[in-house]
Scaffold this active site. Structure first.
Site, PDB file in Angstrom:
ATOM      1  N   SER A 150       0.842  -1.202   0.000  1.00  0.00           N
ATOM      2  CA  SER A 150       0.000   0.000   0.000  1.00  0.00           C
ATOM      3  C   SER A 150       0.873   1.246   0.000  1.00  0.00           C
ATOM      4  O   SER A 150       1.997   1.228   0.532  1.00  0.00           O
ATOM      5  CB  SER A 150      -0.882   0.028   1.248  1.00  0.00           C
ATOM      6  OG  SER A 150      -1.537   1.276   1.371  1.00  0.00           O
ATOM      7  N   TYR A 163      -2.013  -0.900  10.221  1.00  0.00           N
ATOM      8  CA  TYR A 163      -2.107  -1.270   8.799  1.00  0.00           C
ATOM      9  C   TYR A 163      -0.851  -0.832   8.061  1.00  0.00           C
ATOM     10  O   TYR A 163      -0.241  -1.602   7.317  1.00  0.00           O
ATOM     11  CB  TYR A 163      -3.357  -0.610   8.198  1.00  0.00           C
ATOM     12  CG  TYR A 163      -3.517  -0.783   6.704  1.00  0.00           C
ATOM     13  CD1 TYR A 163      -4.042  -1.961   6.167  1.00  0.00           C
ATOM     14  CD2 TYR A 163      -3.175   0.244   5.816  1.00  0.00           C
ATOM     15  CE1 TYR A 163      -4.201  -2.121   4.794  1.00  0.00           C
ATOM     16  CE2 TYR A 163      -3.328   0.099   4.450  1.00  0.00           C
ATOM     17  CZ  TYR A 163      -3.850  -1.087   3.940  1.00  0.00           C
ATOM     18  OH  TYR A 163      -4.001  -1.233   2.584  1.00  0.00           O
ATOM     19  N   LYS A 167       2.045  -3.083   6.248  1.00  0.00           N
ATOM     20  CA  LYS A 167       2.386  -2.960   4.823  1.00  0.00           C
ATOM     21  C   LYS A 167       3.870  -2.599   4.650  1.00  0.00           C
ATOM     22  O   LYS A 167       4.493  -3.026   3.668  1.00  0.00           O
ATOM     23  CB  LYS A 167       1.482  -1.931   4.144  1.00  0.00           C
ATOM     24  CG  LYS A 167       0.001  -2.363   4.059  1.00  0.00           C
ATOM     25  CD  LYS A 167      -0.197  -3.562   3.149  1.00  0.00           C
ATOM     26  CE  LYS A 167      -1.690  -3.820   2.868  1.00  0.00           C
ATOM     27  NZ  LYS A 167      -1.916  -5.007   2.020  1.00  0.00           N
TER      28      LYS A 167
END
Ligand code: NAD
Length: 258
Positions: A150, A163, A167
């Site tokens: 991401s 998150y 990533k």
């Protein structure tokens, strides 16, 4: 081989985790159009079955497998099932990912459970997927692994911290996997998309469909729009194909500008 033929995926068998909708569906359909048979895996059988039908309509073979990537034994079964069904496994796309209850939280507010969930779904499942795929690929002529990272990696991500941490880990793991698996003819790369208004994205940011045309400006995207799953699929076709045969351990940023 002509330059365009180098991008073809004829004869390949690709597993796409989280292939039931969103970016995973776009990747699956793009890779099928380029010639690959597709194994679609997600928790909901109805979602993956629907995408499998679309793959078959493109003239490729498709298999829909219910699988929760948070469980290593289910990931191992998925890889074996793909190999048993099609006699080979040439590409593995670790795409399943996202948020827990889709509620933004700061680190101060975050329960331990949410940290663990994010790490297990967005990082650990990339490792288990790569391990399961590589154990088969190394004895059957190699292959490619593509991890969906991401644009949130490697930068501060307020209210979405775990998150982004996960990533970032995917980007780093991609490099180590690339080095360790090179001797087996397995290339490992990642694709890092910018904002794409899929279901999880819209719910997490509490956005309405009508706001999509304005999002490019709101996110400061130089090319002026947010992305689509179809923007990501061509990168995966490239990374799975012989056109990228001298490329491993890299992260491709696809986000409408730096
Ligand atoms: P989505 O919610 O639309 O699709 C996610 C897919 O993963 C679904 O098919 C879902 O069923 C599946 N999935 C979720 N948890 C799973 C589990 N435990 N086991 C198996 N399957 C599971 O999300 P999306 O936006 O298409 O995201 C796909 C990937 O792209 C994710 O890794 C996400 O982090 C990444 N990504 C998304 C964006 C974005 O803006 N949408 C940006 C960058 C990266």
């Amino acid at each position: 081989m002509s330059i365009l033929d180098q991008f073809r995926l004829d004869g390949q068998v690709t597993v796409v985790t989280g292939g039931g909708r969103g970016i995973g569906e776009g990747i699956a359909l793009g890779m099928a159009e380029a010639g690959s048979d597709i194994v679609l895996a997600a928790r909901r059988k109805d979602e993956v079955e629907a995408v499998a039908e679309k793959v078959r309509a493109l003239g490729r073979r498709a298999l829909a497998v219910p699988c929760d990537v948070m469980y290593i034994e289910q990931v191992e079964q998925l890889a074996q099932r793909a190999f048993d069904e099609f006699g080979k496994l040439t590409c593995w796309v670790s795409n399943a990912g996202g948020a827990d209850d889709r509620v933004p939280r700061t680190f101060l507010e975050m329960p331990e459970r949410q940290w663990d969930f994010q790490m297990n779904l967005n990082l650990k499942a990339v490792w288990t997927g790569a391990q399961a795929a590589a154990r088969i690929m190394k004895d059957h002529g190699g292959g490619t692994i593509i991890n969906i990272s991401s644009a949130a990696a490697n930068r501060a991500s307020p209210q979405n911290g775990p998150y982004a941490v996960a990533k970032s880990g995917v980007n780093n793991l991609t490099q180590t996997l690339a080095v360790e698996l090179a001797e087996f003819g397995i290339r490992v790369n990642a694709v890092a998309p910018g904002p794409i208004p899929t279901e999880v994205f819209m719910e997490f940011l509490k956005l309405d469909e009508s706001e999509i045309p304005e999002l490019g400006k709101r996110f400061g995207i130089p090319l002026g729009r947010v992305g689509t799953p179809e923007d990501i699929a061509p990168a995966c076709v490239y990374l799975a194909s012989s056109a990228s045969s001298w490329m491993t351990g890299q992260v491709m940023d696809i986000r409408g500008g730096p």
